[in-house]
Scaffold this active site. Sequence first.
Site, PDB file in Angstrom:
ATOM      1  N   HIS A 178       0.818  -1.214   0.000  1.00 25.66           N
ATOM      2  CA  HIS A 178       0.000   0.000   0.000  1.00 25.66           C
ATOM      3  C   HIS A 178       0.850   1.262   0.000  1.00 25.66           C
ATOM      4  CE1 HIS A 178      -4.229   0.470  -0.199  1.00 25.66           C
ATOM      5  NE2 HIS A 178      -4.512   0.714   1.062  1.00 25.66           N
ATOM      6  N   PHE A 192      -3.312   8.558   6.770  1.00 21.07           N
ATOM      7  CA  PHE A 192      -3.666   7.179   6.460  1.00 21.07           C
ATOM      8  C   PHE A 192      -4.415   7.186   5.122  1.00 21.07           C
ATOM      9  CE2 PHE A 192      -2.721   6.715  10.916  1.00 21.07           C
ATOM     10  CZ  PHE A 192      -1.933   5.577  10.911  1.00 21.07           C
TER      11      PHE A 192
END
Length: 186
Positions: free
Chosen positions: A19, A64
């Site tokens: 990610h 995030f």
Amino acid sequence: MKCIVGLGNPGRKYKETRHNIGFMVIDELVKRNNWELDKSKFNGKYAMERVDGEKIILLQPQTFMNLSGESLRPLMDFYQIDVEDILVIYDDLDLPTGKIRLRQKGGHGGHNGIRSLIDHLGTKEFKRIRIGVGRPVKPIPVVDYVLGKFPKEEQDDVAASITKSADACEAWLKSPFLEVMNEYNN
């Protein structure tokens, strides 16, 4: 002014995960050009540099992944950056590991970081570099897969995709994106 945004998650725990490949490309650009991500504002770490007289910003949102738009939107508003001057780099499960694909626009394809950007920018029309991380071969939840690290046998492909993506970013700073797409999508 142009802005290159690498998506990822903050913190050591996520440092070399699938990610975070967007962060890895920003790190590569910083390293090869002796730049520094020395500014911290807009829920992000960023560098402001000049290339051939044009200001550029490299951004790593620290919100995030799922809240990436909360970092980019205020930065764009503050520096008055148009959406056509944004390039976003992120992981893509639908491309094999090591493959990159440049696009001028598109949907989120289930990627929550891109979904957040679309929501906060109010458009799907921003430039992207999608970097393949493949799909899990074993039954494993997607979230566990993308938050996992690349296995040793994929390291060469991953390094090549990071280099090629950074090259494409640098090419975009000097050439129209359509030309860069034509070169790097082949």
